[in-house]
Design a protein around this motif. Structure first.
Motif, PDB file in Angstrom:
ATOM      1  N   CYS A 146       5.317   3.552   2.522  1.00  0.00           N
ATOM      2  CA  CYS A 146       4.832   2.191   2.044  1.00  0.00           C
ATOM      3  C   CYS A 146       4.487   1.362   3.012  1.00  0.00           C
ATOM      4  O   CYS A 146       5.541   1.042   4.079  1.00  0.00           O
ATOM      5  CB  CYS A 146       6.084   1.546   1.024  1.00  0.00           C
TER       6      CYS A 146
ATOM      7  N   THR B  43       0.960  -1.233   0.004  1.00  0.00           N
ATOM      8  CA  THR B  43      -0.072  -0.131   0.073  1.00  0.00           C
ATOM      9  C   THR B  43       0.965   1.283   0.095  1.00  0.00           C
ATOM     10  O   THR B  43       1.868   1.421   0.650  1.00  0.00           O
ATOM     11  CB  THR B  43      -0.909   0.069   1.277  1.00  0.00           C
TER      12      THR B  43
ATOM     13  N   GLY C  64       2.986  -1.805  -5.317  1.00  0.00           N
ATOM     14  CA  GLY C  64       2.010  -0.769  -4.978  1.00  0.00           C
ATOM     15  C   GLY C  64       1.717   0.287  -6.095  1.00  0.00           C
ATOM     16  O   GLY C  64       1.944  -0.288  -7.205  1.00  0.00           O
TER      17      GLY C  64
END
Lengths: 111, 115
Positions: B23, B5, B106
């Motif tokens: 992150c 993410t 991501g």
């Protein structure tokens, strides 16, 4: 220069056609990975080969196939192309789990 | 399931300043690697830095350092002394041994360095 070579750099083709993308990994690297990068899906793993054998499969469509040859270069075949297949296709090779190097990508445009 | 993410779609930083790109990751595996890649407008993916899950020290590569906080499952990239050439997309990625060492990426952070 990552040492991974992808050809061609750009490809424009019509819907319904078939194309082949080529990847030459870094010298000595046995693993080759293919990724698709599109605006809506981000970076998606397609498939991995290790020393000529398929090792892992991701979100690869049935219209797509790949292989790795005895000289370790790999080809990704895309058939019955659709507009939505337009994307940047990356190949990566990996000498170890601590490193992975990407080619410059092939930008495919389907019109 | 494995997930990366990146919550910052876009970031701005003044030239010569430091910037942190966030992150977080999710995996139940104990053995994994975390990577950062830079993608300039030309499209190539440039490897920046690597951190292994068993590495005790934070990784550093020149102006790049990775702030690894295992308990929080975060792997933030710190770029010191930003340069105009740092303007690019930055992707955090994770590689897990049990899934054939494929990468999970991501969504990226677009960094703009302001003169």
């Amino acid at each position: 220069d990552s040492g991974v070579t992808q050809t061609p750099k750009h490809l424009i083709t019509a819907t319904g056609q078939r194309v082949t993308l080529r990847c030459s990994p870094r010298s000595g690297d046995l693993s080759v990975y293919w990724y698709q990068q599109s605006l809506d899906q981000g970076l998606q793993f397609l498939i991995q080969y290790y020393n000529g054998e398929e090792r892992a499969k991701g979100n690869i469509l049935e219209r797509f196939s790949a292989q790795q040859f005895p000289d370790l270069h790999s080809e990704l075949n895309l058939s019955s192309l659709e507009l939505g297949d337009s994307a940047l296709y990356f190949c990566a090779s990996s000498p170890s789990t601590r490193e992975a190097f990407f080619g410059q990508g092939t930008r495919l445009t389907v019109v | 399931a494995q997930k990366i993410t990146q919550t910052q779609p876009g970031m701005f930083v003044q030239e010569k300043e430091a910037v942190t790109l966030d992150c977080t990751y999710d995996t139940s595996d104990q053995s994994y690697g975390l990577f950062w890649y830079k993608q300039p407008s030309s499209g190539e993916m440039i490897f920046l830095i690597y951190q292994g899950s068993y590495d005790e020290q934070n990784a550093t590569e020149g102006r790049y350092s990775l702030n690894f906080q295992k308990a929080r499952k975060s792997a933030n990239l710190v770029i010191s002394a930003s340069q105009l050439g740092d303007s690019a997309m930055y992707f955090c990625a994770m590689r897990v041994s049990n899934t054939g060492n494929q990468f999970y990426f991501g969504t990226g952070t677009s960094l703009t360095v302001i003169p």
